[in-house]
Design an enzyme around this catalytic site. Structure first.
Site, PDB file in Angstrom:
ATOM      1  N   ASP A  35      69.334  76.566  10.373  1.00 18.06           N
ATOM      2  CA  ASP A  35      70.109  75.347  10.159  1.00 18.06           C
ATOM      3  C   ASP A  35      70.895  75.494   8.858  1.00 18.06           C
ATOM      4  O   ASP A  35      70.372  75.951   7.842  1.00 18.06           O
ATOM      5  CB  ASP A  35      69.187  74.127  10.096  1.00 18.06           C
ATOM      6  CG  ASP A  35      69.968  72.837  10.272  1.00 18.06           C
ATOM      7  OD1 ASP A  35      69.793  72.188  11.327  1.00 18.06           O
ATOM      8  OD2 ASP A  35      70.756  72.472   9.374  1.00 18.06           O
ATOM      9  N   HIS A 104      69.371  70.649  21.653  1.00 12.53           N
ATOM     10  CA  HIS A 104      68.770  71.593  20.700  1.00 12.53           C
ATOM     11  C   HIS A 104      67.512  70.988  20.114  1.00 12.53           C
ATOM     12  O   HIS A 104      67.372  69.774  20.012  1.00 12.53           O
ATOM     13  CB  HIS A 104      69.738  71.937  19.565  1.00 12.53           C
ATOM     14  CG  HIS A 104      70.198  70.743  18.791  1.00 12.53           C
ATOM     15  ND1 HIS A 104      71.204  69.923  19.250  1.00 12.53           N
ATOM     16  CD2 HIS A 104      69.784  70.217  17.606  1.00 12.53           C
ATOM     17  CE1 HIS A 104      71.392  68.950  18.375  1.00 12.53           C
ATOM     18  NE2 HIS A 104      70.541  69.091  17.375  1.00 12.53           N
TER      19      HIS A 104
HETATM   20  P1  AMP Z   1      71.283  66.953  15.071  1.00 15.38           P
HETATM   21  O1  AMP Z   1      71.711  66.118  13.883  1.00 15.38           O
HETATM   22  O2  AMP Z   1      69.894  66.710  15.542  1.00 15.38           O
HETATM   23  O3  AMP Z   1      72.321  66.865  16.180  1.00 15.38           O
HETATM   24  O4  AMP Z   1      71.255  68.449  14.551  1.00 15.38           O
HETATM   25  C1  AMP Z   1      72.408  69.206  14.299  1.00 15.38           C
HETATM   26  C2  AMP Z   1      72.025  70.228  13.276  1.00 15.38           C
HETATM   27  O5  AMP Z   1      72.977  71.262  13.298  1.00 15.38           O
HETATM   28  C3  AMP Z   1      71.984  69.673  11.830  1.00 15.38           C
HETATM   29  O6  AMP Z   1      70.674  69.840  11.284  1.00 15.38           O
HETATM   30  C4  AMP Z   1      73.029  70.516  11.101  1.00 15.38           C
HETATM   31  O7  AMP Z   1      72.668  70.832   9.780  1.00 15.38           O
HETATM   32  C5  AMP Z   1      73.113  71.749  11.996  1.00 15.38           C
HETATM   33  N1  AMP Z   1      74.383  72.446  11.920  1.00 15.38           N
HETATM   34  C6  AMP Z   1      75.619  71.925  12.016  1.00 15.38           C
HETATM   35  N2  AMP Z   1      76.556  72.890  11.927  1.00 15.38           N
HETATM   36  C7  AMP Z   1      75.884  74.059  11.774  1.00 15.38           C
HETATM   37  C8  AMP Z   1      76.285  75.428  11.617  1.00 15.38           C
HETATM   38  N3  AMP Z   1      77.578  75.786  11.596  1.00 15.38           N
HETATM   39  N4  AMP Z   1      75.323  76.363  11.490  1.00 15.38           N
HETATM   40  C9  AMP Z   1      74.009  76.014  11.502  1.00 15.38           C
HETATM   41  N5  AMP Z   1      73.580  74.741  11.654  1.00 15.38           N
HETATM   42  C10 AMP Z   1      74.496  73.777  11.777  1.00 15.38           C
END
Ligand code: AMP
Length: 125
Positions: A35, A104
């Site tokens: 993440d 996810h």
């Molecule tokens: P959610 O808020 O449950 O939809 O989780 C989305 C997650 O994706 C969050 O914890 C973000 O920090 C993570 N995220 C968003 N963009 C990226 C990225 N480019 N690489 C890795 N994680 C990401």
């Protein structure tokens, strides 16, 4: 194609290698990466390569075998990177903190046996 009919999700762009991520596991159907904004000492996102399911409820109804495969990959990551005790979080809906509508799981934990995840790590995902 996303079931919302919108642009590819950020996760689809990671899967396509259009944007970088630190990939820690990959199978035919599942990919996992660190993440970008970790909320725990170990914080890995595990997602399906198929973008058609927006959340875990849709995935469970539409392809329970794929959900089981996602959970198995999550467990493998936890076994490798945590003390064996971990959270597996599926935010479901914007009001619950979901920001990426491509199903996810968050694997969250710590390598140290003595560490405990605070309650705030649930509320700030
Ligand atoms: P959610 O808020 O449950 O939809 O989780 C989305 C997650 O994706 C969050 O914890 C973000 O920090 C993570 N995220 C968003 N963009 C990226 C990225 N480019 N690489 C890795 N994680 C990401």
């Amino acid at each position: 194609m996303s079931s919302s009919g919108s642009q590819p999700s950020i996760f689809s762009r990671i899967i396509a290698r259009e944007i970088p991520a630190t990939i820690v596991a990959e199978t035919e159907h599942i990919i996992a990466f660190l993440d970008i904004a970790p909320k725990a000492p170990v914080h890995v996102v595990v997602t399906t390569k198929d973008p058609q399911y927006q959340n875990v409820v849709e995935l469970a109804a539409g392809n329970s075998a794929l959900l089981a495969e996602l959970v198995a990959v999550a467990e493998q990551i936890a076994a490798e990177r945590t003390n064996g005790q971990f959270r597996l979080v599926f935010n479901t809906g914007a009001a619950a903190g979901q920001t990426v509508f491509h199903v996810h799981a968050h694997v969250m934990g710590s390598p140290e046996l003595t560490d405990h995840l605070g309650e705030d790590s649930l509320g700030t995902l």
